[in-house]
Design an enzyme around this catalytic site. Structure first.
Site, PDB file in Angstrom:
ATOM      1  N   LYS A  22      66.349 115.383 -51.827  1.00 18.58           N
ATOM      2  CA  LYS A  22      66.978 114.067 -51.633  1.00 18.58           C
ATOM      3  C   LYS A  22      68.424 114.067 -52.123  1.00 18.58           C
ATOM      4  O   LYS A  22      69.327 113.610 -51.425  1.00 18.58           O
ATOM      5  CB  LYS A  22      66.180 112.998 -52.391  1.00 18.58           C
ATOM      6  CG  LYS A  22      66.908 111.680 -52.536  1.00 18.58           C
ATOM      7  CD  LYS A  22      66.118 110.661 -53.333  1.00 18.58           C
ATOM      8  CE  LYS A  22      66.340 110.679 -54.813  1.00 18.58           C
ATOM      9  NZ  LYS A  22      67.545 110.006 -55.316  1.00 18.58           N
ATOM     10  N   ASN A  23      68.628 114.583 -53.332  1.00 19.07           N
ATOM     11  CA  ASN A  23      69.964 114.463 -53.927  1.00 19.07           C
ATOM     12  C   ASN A  23      70.981 115.446 -53.357  1.00 19.07           C
ATOM     13  O   ASN A  23      72.151 115.433 -53.743  1.00 19.07           O
ATOM     14  CB  ASN A  23      69.876 114.568 -55.459  1.00 19.07           C
ATOM     15  CG  ASN A  23      69.252 113.314 -56.050  1.00 19.07           C
ATOM     16  OD1 ASN A  23      69.083 112.312 -55.346  1.00 19.07           O
ATOM     17  ND2 ASN A  23      68.895 113.363 -57.320  1.00 19.07           N
ATOM     18  N   CYS A 117      72.043  99.962 -62.912  1.00 21.43           N
ATOM     19  CA  CYS A 117      70.662  99.899 -62.442  1.00 21.43           C
ATOM     20  C   CYS A 117      69.753 100.031 -63.649  1.00 21.43           C
ATOM     21  O   CYS A 117      70.221 100.069 -64.789  1.00 21.43           O
ATOM     22  CB  CYS A 117      70.391 100.929 -61.358  1.00 21.43           C
ATOM     23  SG  CYS A 117      70.292 102.594 -61.957  1.00 21.43           S
ATOM     24  N   ARG A 122      76.049 103.098 -65.373  1.00 22.37           N
ATOM     25  CA  ARG A 122      76.471 103.945 -64.259  1.00 22.37           C
ATOM     26  C   ARG A 122      77.829 103.578 -63.644  1.00 22.37           C
ATOM     27  O   ARG A 122      77.919 103.211 -62.464  1.00 22.37           O
ATOM     28  CB  ARG A 122      75.366 103.993 -63.194  1.00 22.37           C
ATOM     29  CG  ARG A 122      74.045 104.428 -63.795  1.00 22.37           C
ATOM     30  CD  ARG A 122      72.974 104.654 -62.780  1.00 22.37           C
ATOM     31  NE  ARG A 122      73.158 105.874 -62.009  1.00 22.37           N
ATOM     32  CZ  ARG A 122      72.337 106.267 -61.041  1.00 22.37           C
ATOM     33  NH1 ARG A 122      71.302 105.531 -60.721  1.00 22.37           N
ATOM     34  NH2 ARG A 122      72.565 107.383 -60.390  1.00 22.37           N
ATOM     35  N   ASP A 125      84.192 104.958 -62.490  1.00 19.65           N
ATOM     36  CA  ASP A 125      85.624 105.061 -62.792  1.00 19.65           C
ATOM     37  C   ASP A 125      86.211 106.445 -62.479  1.00 19.65           C
ATOM     38  O   ASP A 125      87.347 106.556 -62.001  1.00 19.65           O
ATOM     39  CB  ASP A 125      85.875 104.703 -64.272  1.00 19.65           C
ATOM     40  CG  ASP A 125      85.042 105.553 -65.225  1.00 19.65           C
ATOM     41  OD1 ASP A 125      83.827 105.716 -64.962  1.00 19.65           O
ATOM     42  OD2 ASP A 125      85.596 106.070 -66.214  1.00 19.65           O
ATOM     43  N   ASP A 307      66.514 114.021 -64.632  1.00 19.27           N
ATOM     44  CA  ASP A 307      65.553 113.608 -63.598  1.00 19.27           C
ATOM     45  C   ASP A 307      64.142 114.174 -63.822  1.00 19.27           C
ATOM     46  O   ASP A 307      63.222 113.833 -63.085  1.00 19.27           O
ATOM     47  CB  ASP A 307      66.053 114.012 -62.201  1.00 19.27           C
ATOM     48  CG  ASP A 307      67.227 113.162 -61.746  1.00 19.27           C
ATOM     49  OD1 ASP A 307      67.517 112.145 -62.400  1.00 19.27           O
ATOM     50  OD2 ASP A 307      67.870 113.528 -60.733  1.00 19.27           O
ATOM     51  N   ARG A 399      61.307 106.100 -52.485  1.00 22.88           N
ATOM     52  CA  ARG A 399      62.718 106.460 -52.325  1.00 22.88           C
ATOM     53  C   ARG A 399      62.918 107.960 -52.505  1.00 22.88           C
ATOM     54  O   ARG A 399      63.896 108.506 -52.003  1.00 22.88           O
ATOM     55  CB  ARG A 399      63.559 105.754 -53.390  1.00 22.88           C
ATOM     56  CG  ARG A 399      63.522 104.269 -53.283  1.00 22.88           C
ATOM     57  CD  ARG A 399      64.379 103.661 -54.328  1.00 22.88           C
ATOM     58  NE  ARG A 399      65.753 104.159 -54.177  1.00 22.88           N
ATOM     59  CZ  ARG A 399      66.794 103.661 -54.813  1.00 22.88           C
ATOM     60  NH1 ARG A 399      66.641 102.669 -55.640  1.00 22.88           N
ATOM     61  NH2 ARG A 399      67.987 104.158 -54.620  1.00 22.88           N
TER      62      ARG A 399
END
Ligand code: EPZ
Length: 420
Positions: A22-23, A117, A122, A125, A307, A399
């Site tokens: 996914k990432n 979230c 998160r 910048d 993760d 997700r």
């Protein structure tokens, strides 16, 4: 709303295949906006976040054709819009990854400012500062980031104050179409960065040093297209290994790459599991033994990934002994501990540290998923626990885990999706 109903207590046993990452897939889909031609992508996982990114590309005017095997043909030549709307960005923060490609290729991007979230504040910048250093002007207006570079971006020397995966990705993509050379120092070294760099190079770009902390990107006039296969999902792989370790089981995972998981494998071995690996497979066998508690601290790659923190917390929660879990990447990512305690775990939190005292047994309970990886830790707890566990708010799981209940059923778990 869908829930997962799990009858726990059985060791996992069997073989499954691991999906595409996914990432990796999300930044690569965003990266197709750089391509002045067709990009053909394979091994995309079938997930909610991927559908959202495809929907976002569609909103911008990109043509996306998906066949039944999730082979995706993306043509961004017809792009007509430059706005990533609030409704999509609020459901998926990774939408910010279209910012760099849009401003680099079209000189214009309006992306709804992603908020915090569940897992932390998160900020973005560093994405914005890097783009400014490449010559973009950035304004925040009406909740949107409005970036402009009518004459294109120019190469720059960027030092990232914090190691950021998304920031490195956004700036690498932008730099690939900037005039001249960009150097990004203190870049993220995650395998997903390497995958994105390989994708850009497969399309005709020139990115060097991916996998180290210094990236050198020589901007090219255009990326003209090609084919690319997304790498396997290292976090999905780690999650099933953790599930096998916690349930005292034995699994073989195929179509994966164990070299991407060294820090996780070492922890599981330290916990007593036997791990064997080949080029594209890995097995874990606990020989039916209860794991030993381990301690871990999350940090950017190649250290232990944030993760995988919550899944390992569940393993430690049923281990022999006491382990310490320190989360250094996100400020609110230990929250699954409270739901695990409702199942009989003994976890106490002190700032960014969880002290986990292993218990012999967990007991099934109704629990609530709060984010993607925390949900995975609750599913693993449900697989170990005596009795029934009902995991609510599993849209978080959908997700990021392709067909999680089918894969777990294939490993012998008693798990099913229920609607109520
Ligand atoms: C990526 O998020 C992943 N998401 C996350 O996976 C993962 O947890 C994270 O990297 C860390 O590995 C995707 O790839 C889509 P960061 P990202 O920028 O890029 C701070 C999952 O479960 N920071 O590397 O948003 C930030 O606050 C998800 O699959 C700044 O200060 O993470 C954090 O403390 C969740 N300024 C740290 O850097 C910035 O401009 C790392 O964040 C950017 C980040």
């Amino acid at each position: 709303m869908d829930k997962l109903l799990i009858s726990g207590g059985k060791p996992l046993a069997g073989e499954i295949r691991i999906s595409g990452a996914k990432n990796s897939a999300l930044p690569i889909l965003a990266g197709t906006l750089l391509v002045d031609g067709k990009a053909i992508l394979s091994n995309l996982p079938h997930l909610h976040d991927i559908t959202t990114m495809i929907e976002l590309l569609g909103c911008l005017g990109v043509h996306v054709v998906v066949d039944e095997n999730m082979l995706v043909e993306v043509d961004s030549r017809p792009v007509t819009g430059f706005t990533a709307p609030y409704d999509l960005v609020k459901t998926m923060r990774a939408s910010i990854l279209v910012l760099g490609p849009l401003v680099a290729r079209f000189g214009e991007a309006n992306v709804s400012f992603p908020g915090g979230c569940q897992i932390g504040s998160r900020p973005v910048d560093l994405h914005l500062r890097g783009l400014e250093m490449m010559g973009a002007t950035i304004e925040i207006d009406g909740g949107y980031i409005r970036a402009r570079a009518p004459k294109g971006l120019r190469g720059s020397h960027i030092f990232l104050d914090t190691v950021t995966v998304g920031g490195t990705e956004n700036l690498m993509m932008a730099a690939s179409l900037a005039r001249g050379k960009t150097v990004i120092e203190n870049a993220a070294r995650e395998p997903e960065i390497v995958d994105l760099a390989k994708f850009i190079n497969a399309m005709g770009g020139d990115v060097r040093g991916a996998g180290t902390d210094t990236l050198t990107i020589n901007g090219v006039e255009k990326l003209s297209g090609g084919s690319y296969r997304i790498m396997p999902d290292r976090i999905e792989t780690g999650t099933y290994l953790a599930a096998a370790a916690a349930t005292r089981g034995r699994v073989k995972l195929k179509d994966t790459d164990p070299r991407l998981l060294e820090a996780v494998i070492l922890k599981l071995e330290e916990a007593g599991a036997e791990v064997t690996q080949g080029d594209d497979w890995i097995t874990l066998d606990t020989k039916g033994k209860r794991p030993r508690a381990v301690s871990l601290k999350t940090a950017p790659y190649p250290a232990f990934p944030t993760d995988m923190q919550s899944q390992l917390m569940t393993v430690i929660a049923v281990s022999e002994g006491v382990g310490r879990v320190i989360e250094t990447i996100f400020e609110n990512r230990l929250i699954q501990a409270h739901e695990l305690n409702r199942m009989g775990a003994a976890i106490s939190l002190e700032g960014n540290t969880a002290i986990v005292t292993g218990v012999e047994k967990l007991k099934g309970a109704p629990v609530m998923a709060s984010d993607l990886r925390a949900s995975a830790s609750l599913v693993i707890a449900g697989l170990v626990a005596e009795g029934e566990t009902l995991v609510d708010r599993i849209y978080h799981i959908d997700r990021g885990y392709e067909c999680i209940e089918e894969k777990l059923q294939q490993l012998g778990a008693d798990i099913r999706r229920v609607t109520s």
